[in-house]
Design an enzyme around this catalytic site. Structure first.
Site, PDB file in Angstrom:
ATOM      1  N   ASP A 195      24.378   2.505  23.055  1.00 39.92           N
ATOM      2  CA  ASP A 195      23.201   2.157  22.349  1.00 39.92           C
ATOM      3  C   ASP A 195      22.052   3.199  22.462  1.00 39.92           C
ATOM      4  O   ASP A 195      21.549   3.324  23.568  1.00 39.92           O
ATOM      5  CB  ASP A 195      22.692   0.949  22.660  1.00 39.92           C
ATOM      6  N   LYS A 239      20.808  -1.092  14.775  1.00 37.55           N
ATOM      7  CA  LYS A 239      20.451  -2.163  15.769  1.00 37.55           C
ATOM      8  C   LYS A 239      18.949  -2.138  15.640  1.00 37.55           C
ATOM      9  O   LYS A 239      18.213  -0.945  15.828  1.00 37.55           O
ATOM     10  CB  LYS A 239      20.722  -1.571  17.124  1.00 37.55           C
ATOM     11  N   LYS A 277      23.604  -4.776  14.575  1.00 38.47           N
ATOM     12  CA  LYS A 277      23.318  -5.436  15.685  1.00 38.47           C
ATOM     13  C   LYS A 277      21.756  -6.008  15.984  1.00 38.47           C
ATOM     14  O   LYS A 277      20.836  -5.117  15.775  1.00 38.47           O
ATOM     15  CB  LYS A 277      23.825  -4.804  16.930  1.00 38.47           C
TER      16      LYS A 277
END
Length: 216
Positions: A91, A153, A182
């Site tokens: 991430d 995300k 996400k």
């Protein structure tokens, strides 16, 4: 929505600055025991986690976290090191300053370089929505799509605000179909977790899922 399905969407997360191995180890064991999609942990503990849990655990870690203004070269090295030590998912945080400056080509190229450094592992791109205008979010959806990342995300969880349903709807309109979503940041209740999954999020980043489902 049954708990097993919900938990299969959750990145069970511990990214506190004071996290110890004992705390991270507990989160990893919880991820294995409860069928979470992954355990999202600090880079410092990736090797320990993978050495202990092996293929029983999907290990997610962070790059350029939480502010994103490291140089691309540093982020690429972080990614390579994490993958070498056993990370299955990365991430990364973009440099929001580049978005503010309108330098979207730089952002796209950085994501592309980090995706290459992932060596086939999943890459999620954190854009920190609370700092962005609608137009900037739309432009970053294009950057993420063009660079070939696997996920967009919402948030690090360290900003002024985390995920919102409105941002998920914006993502759905502007990302390429193969890019997944996400939601992360401030997601602490059963209703919120299930709401984001129902809305179309393939992953939800949360540290409070076990508490939220303690009665089930």
């Amino acid at each position: 929505m049954d708990k097993k399905t919900v938990f299969s969407h959750i990145d069970h997360t511990i990214l506190k600055p004071d996290a110890t191995w004992a705390m991270v180890d507990r989160v990893c064991q919880e991820a294995v025991d409860n069928g979470f999609a992954s355990a999202c942990i600090p880079p410092r503990f990736v090797k320990q986690a993978k050495d202990k849990y092996g293929n029983r655990l999907v290990v997610c870690t962070v790059v350029g976290f939480p502010l994103g203004y490291n140089t691309t070269r540093v982020k690429v090295f972080e990614t390579q090191q994490a993958v070498l030590e056993g990370a299955d998912e990365i991430d990364m945080v973009i440099h929001v300053g580049d978005a503010k400056a309108g330098d979207y080509d730089r952002i796209t190229e950085e994501i592309r370089e980090i995706k290459a450094a992932c060596n086939g592992k999943i890459l999620k791109v954190i854009i920190e929505t609370c700092l962005l205008s609608e137009e900037e979010k739309e432009a970053l959806c294009r950057c993420v799509s063009e660079a070939g990342a696997d996920f967009i995300k919402t948030s690090t969880g360290f900003g002024a605000q985390g995920a919102t349903p409105e941002d998920i709807e914006l993502f759905k309109k502007h990302i390429d179909p193969e890019v997944r979503i996400k939601a992360a940041g401030g997601i602490r209740t059963k209703e919120a977790i299930e709401g984001y999954i129902t809305q179309g999020c393939a992953r939800v980043g949360a540290s409070a899922a076990l508490t939220a489902y303690a009665d089930q």
